[in-house]
Design a protein around this motif. Structure first.
Motif, PDB file in Angstrom:
ATOM      1  N   SER A 139       1.020  -1.432   0.077  1.00  0.00           N
ATOM      2  CA  SER A 139       0.057  -0.201   0.078  1.00  0.00           C
ATOM      3  C   SER A 139       1.140   1.342  -0.130  1.00  0.00           C
ATOM      4  O   SER A 139       2.051   1.052   0.209  1.00  0.00           O
ATOM      5  N   ALA A 140       0.491   2.522   0.030  1.00  0.00           N
ATOM      6  CA  ALA A 140       1.096   3.662  -0.134  1.00  0.00           C
ATOM      7  C   ALA A 140       2.020   3.412   1.503  1.00  0.00           C
ATOM      8  O   ALA A 140       2.528   4.347   1.110  1.00  0.00           O
ATOM      9  N   ARG A 141       1.485   3.539   2.531  1.00  0.00           N
ATOM     10  CA  ARG A 141       2.400   2.714   3.328  1.00  0.00           C
ATOM     11  C   ARG A 141       3.186   1.736   4.468  1.00  0.00           C
ATOM     12  O   ARG A 141       4.103   1.442   5.350  1.00  0.00           O
ATOM     13  N   ALA A 142       2.934   0.097   3.040  1.00  0.00           N
ATOM     14  CA  ALA A 142       3.486  -0.903   3.449  1.00  0.00           C
ATOM     15  C   ALA A 142       3.862  -1.201   2.673  1.00  0.00           C
ATOM     16  O   ALA A 142       3.164  -0.834   1.259  1.00  0.00           O
ATOM     17  N   HIS A 143       5.098  -2.110   2.609  1.00  0.00           N
ATOM     18  CA  HIS A 143       5.702  -2.358   0.945  1.00  0.00           C
ATOM     19  C   HIS A 143       6.244  -4.088   2.336  1.00  0.00           C
ATOM     20  O   HIS A 143       6.713  -4.567   3.158  1.00  0.00           O
ATOM     21  N   CYS A 144       5.818  -5.337   0.774  1.00  0.00           N
ATOM     22  CA  CYS A 144       6.653  -6.230   1.577  1.00  0.00           C
ATOM     23  C   CYS A 144       8.337  -6.287   1.556  1.00  0.00           C
ATOM     24  O   CYS A 144       8.829  -7.358   1.525  1.00  0.00           O
ATOM     25  N   VAL A 145       9.011  -5.860   0.499  1.00  0.00           N
ATOM     26  CA  VAL A 145      10.542  -5.322   0.242  1.00  0.00           C
ATOM     27  C   VAL A 145      10.327  -4.357   1.074  1.00  0.00           C
ATOM     28  O   VAL A 145      10.071  -2.616   0.390  1.00  0.00           O
ATOM     29  N   PHE A 146      11.917  -3.731   2.013  1.00  0.00           N
ATOM     30  CA  PHE A 146      12.255  -2.116   1.679  1.00  0.00           C
ATOM     31  C   PHE A 146      13.420  -2.408   1.955  1.00  0.00           C
ATOM     32  O   PHE A 146      14.122  -3.436   2.721  1.00  0.00           O
TER      33      PHE A 146
END
Ligand code: DAH
Length: 341
Positions: free
Chosen positions: A199-206
Motif C-alpha cells: 500500500s502507500a504506507r507498507a511494502h513487502c520489500v524495503f
C-alpha cells in the motif's frame, strides 16, 4: 587523330577521382569547354571528308564518356559527403540535456547515512538476504514460539522452516559480532522482507539501516548523542529528537526514536497526525543475552544498536507520500532526484 582519341579515352578511364579537387581537375581536363576533348573537335576540320563521319562518332563517344564519368563521380562524392557529416558530430555542441541517469533516492539516503557514520568511525557490513533462524531470530534473543516472532510477518521457505527471507538487517549485526572483536562500529544497510500487503504506507520489500556500537563502557548517553547528531546531519540542524520507551527482544532498555515533523516543523499537520513528531526507528542497549550468543562477554562490553527504514527517511526528507513510488521506476519520479547524485 584516332590514336589521340584512344589515348585520351585511356586517360579518362584511369583518372582517379578522390575528392572535390580531383573532380575539378577531371572537369578541367576532359569536360570543360577548353578541355583536351573540346580541343580535339578543333582538329575535325583537318580530317578527310570520308572519315569525318566515323571520326565524329568516335569523338562524340569520347565526350559522352568524359561527361558520364564526371556525373557519376560527382554523385558518388556527394553521397559520401552527406553520410560523412552524419557520422562526424559537431564536437563543439553542448551535450544533449536530460539523457544522463542519476542515483535512486534510496541510494542517495543510504550514501548520506554512510557518510555521516563513517565520519564517526563506523564501517559498512553486509549479509545475506536469505537467512537462517539463528541469525534472524534466535541469536537476537527471540525465544522459540515467542510472540515477538509474530511481529515480523516472516516469509519462510516452505520446505525448510529454518530458512527465511531476513525481516531486518539486525541479522547482519549477529554475523559481525560472531566474527569480530570489540570495539565494533558498524552500519548494515540492506533489503528486508515482510509479508505485508502493498500500500502507500507498507511494502513487502524495503530497506533498513542498522547500526551497532560495542565497546567497554558504552552507555545510553552515547546512543542518544549519536542519534541526535545523525538527525541533525540527515535532516536539519534544528531537527528535534525524542525517545519513547519500547520493546525489542534484542535490546534492553529499548526505545523508539521520533524526530520533529519535517513538513510542519513540529507545529502539527496531517503527516505527523497533528502530534508534531514522526517515528524514524528503533534503538536500545544490546541485550546481554545477544552479546553472549555472539561470543562477546557482557561483563566486559556493552553496546547500543538502532535500526531505521531507509524509505521512511527518504519519504520524510523529500516529502514522498507513497512507498510504491520507490519500486515503480517511473522516470518522472526518479528524474526529480537526479541533481542529488
Ligand atoms: N530490527 C528492528 C525492526 O526491524 C529495528 C531495530 C530496533 C533495530 C532496535 C535495532 C534496535 O538494532 O536496537 O523493527
Amino acid at each position: 587523330m584516332q590514336d589521340k582519341i584512344k589515348a585520351i579515352e585511356q586517360e579518362i578511364e584511369h583518372f582517379e577521382v578522390k575528392d572535390k579537387e580531383s573532380l575539378e581537375q577531371f572537369r578541367l581536363a576532359f569536360v570543360n569547354r577548353k578541355s583536351k576533348v573540346a580541343d580535339l573537335f578543333n582538329y575535325m576540320r583537318d580530317v578527310p571528308n570520308e572519315e569525318k563521319k566515323s571520326m565524329g562518332q568516335l569523338l562524340n563517344g569520347l565526350k559522352q564518356l568524359a561527361e558520364a564519368k564526371f556525373k557519376a563521380e560527382q554523385d558518388r562524392l556527394m553521397q559520401l559527403q552527406s553520410s560523412d557529416s552524419s557520422r562526424h558530430e559537431d564536437l563543439t555542441l553542448p551535450p544533449m540535456p536530460g539523457t544522463e541517469g542519476g542515483l535512486h533516492p534510496i541510494t542517495v539516503v543510504k550514501n548520506r547515512f554512510v557518510d555521516i557514520f563513517e565520519r564517526m568511525g563506523f564501517n559498512v557490513s553486509e549479509g545475506p538476504e536469505i537467512e537462517d533462524d539463528w541469525h534472524n531470530f534466535t541469536a537476537l534473543n527471540f525465544p522459540e514460539n515467542h510472540p515477538a516472532r509474530e511481529m515480523q510477518d516472516t516469509f519462510f521457505i516452505e520446505k525448510n522452516p529454518d530458512i527465511a527471507l531476513r525481516t531486518h538487517t539486525s541479522s547482519v549485526q549477529v554475523r559481525v559480532m560472531e566474527n569480530a572483536k570489540p570495539p565494533i562500529r558498524t552500519l548494515s544497510p540492506g533489503r528486508v522482507f515482510r509479508n505485508e500487503a502493498i500500500s502507500a504506507r507498507a511494502h513487502c520489500v524495503f530497506h533498513q539501516m542498522e547500526g551497532l556500537y560495542i565497546n567497554k563502557g558504552v552507555s545510553f548517553k552515547d546512543l542518544k548523542d549519536t542519534l541526535y547528531h545523525f538527525a541533525k546531519e540527515m535532516f536539519h540542524k534544528d531537527t528535534k529528537v525524542r525517545f519513547r520507551p519500547s520493546y525489542f527482544p534484542f535490546t534492553e532498555p529499548s526505545a523508539e526514536m521520533d524526530i520533529s515533523c519535517q513538513i510542519c516543523g513540529g507545529k502539527g499537520c496531517n503527516i505527523c497526525k497533528h502530534s508534531g513528531w514522526v517515528e524514524i526507528g528503533g534503538a536500545g542497549m544490546v541485550d546481554p543475552n545477544v552479546l553472549k550468543n555472539c561470543g562477546i562477554d557482557p561483563e566486559e562490553y556493552t553496546g547500543f544498536a538502532f535500526g531505521m527504514g531507509i524509505e521512511r527517511i527518504a519519504m520524510l526528507k523529500y516529502q514522498i507520500k507513497d512507498l510504491r513510488l520507490f519500486t515503480e521506476n517511473d522516470v518522472r519520479f526518479l528524474e526529480q532526484f537526479r541533481h542529488l547524485s
